[in-house]
Design a protein around this motif. Structure first.
Motif, PDB file in Angstrom:
ATOM      1  N   ALA A  52       0.822  -1.214   0.000  1.00  0.00           N
ATOM      2  CA  ALA A  52       0.000   0.000   0.000  1.00  0.00           C
ATOM      3  C   ALA A  52       0.857   1.266   0.000  1.00  0.00           C
ATOM      4  O   ALA A  52       0.563   2.238  -0.708  1.00  0.00           O
ATOM      5  N   GLU A  53       1.922   1.268   0.804  1.00  0.00           N
ATOM      6  CA  GLU A  53       2.773   2.463   0.876  1.00  0.00           C
ATOM      7  C   GLU A  53       3.441   2.748  -0.466  1.00  0.00           C
ATOM      8  O   GLU A  53       3.518   3.898  -0.908  1.00  0.00           O
ATOM      9  N   LEU A  54       3.906   1.689  -1.140  1.00  0.00           N
ATOM     10  CA  LEU A  54       4.524   1.862  -2.453  1.00  0.00           C
ATOM     11  C   LEU A  54       3.495   2.335  -3.468  1.00  0.00           C
ATOM     12  O   LEU A  54       3.795   3.182  -4.316  1.00  0.00           O
ATOM     13  N   ALA A  55       2.286   1.809  -3.406  1.00  0.00           N
ATOM     14  CA  ALA A  55       1.228   2.232  -4.326  1.00  0.00           C
ATOM     15  C   ALA A  55       0.967   3.727  -4.200  1.00  0.00           C
ATOM     16  O   ALA A  55       0.828   4.435  -5.207  1.00  0.00           O
ATOM     17  N   THR A  56       0.915   4.203  -2.964  1.00  0.00           N
ATOM     18  CA  THR A  56       0.676   5.633  -2.748  1.00  0.00           C
ATOM     19  C   THR A  56       1.821   6.467  -3.307  1.00  0.00           C
ATOM     20  O   THR A  56       1.608   7.509  -3.941  1.00  0.00           O
ATOM     21  N   ARG A  57       3.051   6.024  -3.080  1.00  0.00           N
ATOM     22  CA  ARG A  57       4.208   6.744  -3.612  1.00  0.00           C
ATOM     23  C   ARG A  57       4.181   6.823  -5.135  1.00  0.00           C
ATOM     24  O   ARG A  57       4.484   7.871  -5.725  1.00  0.00           O
ATOM     25  N   ILE A  58       3.805   5.720  -5.785  1.00  0.00           N
ATOM     26  CA  ILE A  58       3.746   5.706  -7.247  1.00  0.00           C
ATOM     27  C   ILE A  58       2.687   6.684  -7.747  1.00  0.00           C
ATOM     28  O   ILE A  58       2.931   7.488  -8.651  1.00  0.00           O
ATOM     29  N   ALA A  59       1.481   6.595  -7.171  1.00  0.00           N
ATOM     30  CA  ALA A  59       0.380   7.444  -7.623  1.00  0.00           C
ATOM     31  C   ALA A  59       0.714   8.930  -7.453  1.00  0.00           C
ATOM     32  O   ALA A  59       0.408   9.750  -8.319  1.00  0.00           O
ATOM     33  N   VAL A  81      -6.011   2.786  -7.353  1.00  0.00           N
ATOM     34  CA  VAL A  81      -5.498   3.207  -6.046  1.00  0.00           C
ATOM     35  C   VAL A  81      -6.003   4.609  -5.710  1.00  0.00           C
ATOM     36  O   VAL A  81      -5.862   5.549  -6.497  1.00  0.00           O
ATOM     37  N   GLY A  82      -6.628   4.727  -4.530  1.00  0.00           N
ATOM     38  CA  GLY A  82      -7.074   6.025  -4.053  1.00  0.00           C
ATOM     39  C   GLY A  82      -8.379   6.507  -4.635  1.00  0.00           C
ATOM     40  O   GLY A  82      -8.840   7.606  -4.312  1.00  0.00           O
ATOM     41  N   ASP A 116      11.575  -7.394   0.716  1.00  0.00           N
ATOM     42  CA  ASP A 116      12.697  -6.479   0.859  1.00  0.00           C
ATOM     43  C   ASP A 116      12.215  -5.222   1.596  1.00  0.00           C
ATOM     44  O   ASP A 116      11.043  -5.140   1.980  1.00  0.00           O
ATOM     45  N   PRO A 117      13.081  -4.221   1.807  1.00  0.00           N
ATOM     46  CA  PRO A 117      12.674  -3.047   2.587  1.00  0.00           C
ATOM     47  C   PRO A 117      11.500  -2.275   2.000  1.00  0.00           C
ATOM     48  O   PRO A 117      10.815  -1.547   2.720  1.00  0.00           O
ATOM     49  N   THR A 118      11.216  -2.439   0.690  1.00  0.00           N
ATOM     50  CA  THR A 118      10.076  -1.729   0.087  1.00  0.00           C
ATOM     51  C   THR A 118       8.792  -2.542   0.170  1.00  0.00           C
ATOM     52  O   THR A 118       7.734  -2.087  -0.271  1.00  0.00           O
ATOM     53  N   GLY A 119       8.878  -3.762   0.711  1.00  0.00           N
ATOM     54  CA  GLY A 119       7.695  -4.598   0.818  1.00  0.00           C
ATOM     55  C   GLY A 119       7.477  -5.526  -0.349  1.00  0.00           C
ATOM     56  O   GLY A 119       6.475  -6.244  -0.405  1.00  0.00           O
ATOM     57  N   LEU A 120       8.410  -5.553  -1.322  1.00  0.00           N
ATOM     58  CA  LEU A 120       8.284  -6.415  -2.490  1.00  0.00           C
ATOM     59  C   LEU A 120       8.850  -7.799  -2.202  1.00  0.00           C
ATOM     60  O   LEU A 120       9.780  -7.956  -1.408  1.00  0.00           O
ATOM     61  N   GLU A 121       8.265  -8.796  -2.881  1.00  0.00           N
ATOM     62  CA  GLU A 121       8.722 -10.167  -2.656  1.00  0.00           C
ATOM     63  C   GLU A 121      10.071 -10.412  -3.321  1.00  0.00           C
ATOM     64  O   GLU A 121      10.345  -9.897  -4.415  1.00  0.00           O
TER      65      GLU A 121
END
Length: 522
Positions: A292-299, A324-325, A445-450
């Motif tokens: 979710a945090e990465l999705a918000t950053r991308i948007a 998203v959003g 990883d630290p960004t939450g990706l597998e």
């Protein structure tokens, strides 16, 4: 559509009816191609297939990176009535040979670099000799010029549930399985997730996922060509630098990628590199879990709507998605709502639907569900059951109606859009003399990706560096780049449950070095 026979050809849906002068595709090898150019190339290719004696209805392998030639081959095969199977050149010759044998393909289009061609041709020549010695149809790998009149033949007809396309995906054992798609499925995804994309003839689409995978096949061919849009085809490995360069050069309006590449673009931007996103009107992220945090950053960074999608090869393309959003709210871990035409339910082991907030097997009812697996009757009966298809994922339905992903039921890894079986990686590692035992698990990883980590028990505990070095070398030699684990960790012993089974869940909680650390990176 031929009303007399009830048949149609996908080329009629994807290529005919669009303005001939409009651009349909571009790649760095040949530049721009119009719909008129493509129509001519496709009918010529079909004429060459006919002249060479390729049997309409047979399966045919196209080994190619993404380029105009690959699109031409697929459409030309369809025009002639064949069933294409697109494979990426990074696969080893033995892996391609397995698929050719398994699918009983009668023709192979090889669009590979010279350094790859020799080994691949040797593998395919062996298959051809085996078949001819057994009195069977051989394997053709060359086409001659098209004779006069052969390129004006009408397209072949497919019924809605005739086999139209086979896409290979890894099974839980690592042995690839051919997923059999039909024309009905193509129409379904164009109506389904296609209605969310809203592509028009003015769109320029860029996909980092390859044609050889379901997500990329839909992104670079099915969706843009059905809309009369233009598709940018990138060869070579997609990374943040190459995607940033493509954004600047081709100015796409729609970007299809995977979460980890979006994260890479954001990291480049944070390092001061200008990322050209002004041409975009839509971004789509599918292929692996999007935190979710990465999705918000991308948007926020891209300043365009972002579709978070979930798909499965067995359902051809994206089947669950959300913007998203915007629209209905989604909670943590949500992958959105079923796209139009898809019904998603969560079921227990007996196939019975369960209530909200209860984890179970994700089941889809959709016309995009495949016909089944090729030559795998037991797998087909298990997966394509209860009126739909089980994706192999564990999920639950939230109170708001959205679907929340928990994990893979079969421990399959989903890395950058590619499904990878831990067993396939483990077989390679166990073959290393310096290794006593090993296990591969997914972690974040630290960004939450597998990411994938291989845990290794060294045969000589006093020499862990030798074991790590030998494992890295074996992985490079035996596996395509996208299948290699991100980290190699040496541990004293593998954790087991009370009954002696490997406890993968404990490995997922193992402390490890940061992603990309010199000692862990392959």
């Amino acid at each position: 559509m031929n009303p007399a026979t009830g048949t149609a050809n996908p080329v009629e849906l994807l290529l005919l009816g669009h303005a001939g002068g409009r651009r349909c595709g571009v790649d760095r090898r040949i530049g721009e191609v119009t719909y008129a150019d493509m129509r001519g190339a496709v009918t010529e290719y079909a004429g060459r297939l006919r002249a060479a004696g390729v049997r309409p209805g047979c399966r045919a392998v196209a080994v190619s990176d993404d380029c105009i030639a690959a699109i031409t081959a697929v459409l030309g095969l369809w025009w002639h009535g064949c069933v294409p199977i697109v494979l990426h050149p990074t696969l080893r010759p033995a892996d391609i040979g397995f698929i050719v044998r398994d699918s009983e393909a009668e023709f192979a289009e090889l669009n590979v670099a010279p350094e790859q061609a020799a080994g691949l041709r040797a593998e395919l020549s062996e298959i051809d000799a085996e078949r001819r010695a057994a009195g069977r149809v051989g394997l053709l790998t060359e086409l001659g010029p098209v004779p006069a009149g052969q390129s004006t033949l009408p397209p072949a007809g497919f019924r809605e549930t005739d086999e139209l396309l086979v896409q290979y995906t890894s099974g839980s054992t690592g042995r690839p399985r051919g997923v059999r798609h039909c024309l009905r499925a193509v129409r379904a995804i164009l109506r389904g997730v296609g209605s969310m994309l809203e592509l028009t003839a003015d769109d320029v689409v860029l996909s980092t996922a390859k044609l050889s995978f379901g997500y990329g096949f839909g992104n670079s061919l099915l969706h843009p060509y059905a809309a009369g849009a233009s598709s940018v085809l990138l060869d070579g490995q997609a990374d943040a630098y190459s995607v940033a360069a493509a954004l600047d050069e081709f100015r796409p309006t729609v970007l299809f990628s995977v979460p980890r590449l979006y994260a890479g673009l954001l990291n480049l931007a944070e390092q001061g590199k200008a990322i050209e996103t002004g041409s975009l009107r839509l971004a789509v992220a599918t292929g692996e879990h999007l935190p979710a945090e990465l999705a918000t950053r991308i948007a926020v960074a891209f300043n365009v709507p972002l579709i978070n999608g979930f798909g499965a090869t067995e359902a051809l393309h994206t089947v669950v998605a959300a913007v998203v959003g915007r629209g209905r709210a989604t909670g943590p871990g949500s992958i959105g709502f079923p796209v139009p035409g898809v019904t998603a339910t969560i079921r227990d082991d007996a196939g019975r639907p369960v209530g909200d907030e209860i984890p179970g097997r994700l089941h889809l009812t959709t016309e995009s569900a495949a016909l089944g697996y090729l030559n795998r009757p037991e797998d087909t009966a298990r997966v394509f059951a209860d009126g739909g298809v089980y994706t192999g994922d564990i999920a639950f339905r939230a109170a708001g109606g959205d679907i929340c992903h928990v994990g893979r039921a079969d421990d399959m890894l989903l890395l950058g859009g590619y499904k990878i079986a831990p067993a396939e990686i483990e077989r390679v590692v166990r073959g290393v003399a310096e290794v006593a035992d090993c296990a591969v698990v997914g972690s974040t990883d630290p960004t939450g990706l597998e990411q994938a980590t291989v845990y290794v028990v060294a045969r000589e505990p006093a020499h862990p560096d030798e074991a790590r070095k030998a494992v890295k070398s074996a992985l490079r030699a035996a596996l395509a780049p996208y299948k290699r684990p991100s980290r190699v960790e040496i541990i004293d012993q593998l954790p087991v449950t009370a009954n002696g089974k490997l406890a993968r869940f404990r490995l997922r909680r193992q402390p490890g070095g940061p992603v990309g650390s010199p000692e862990g990176r392959t």
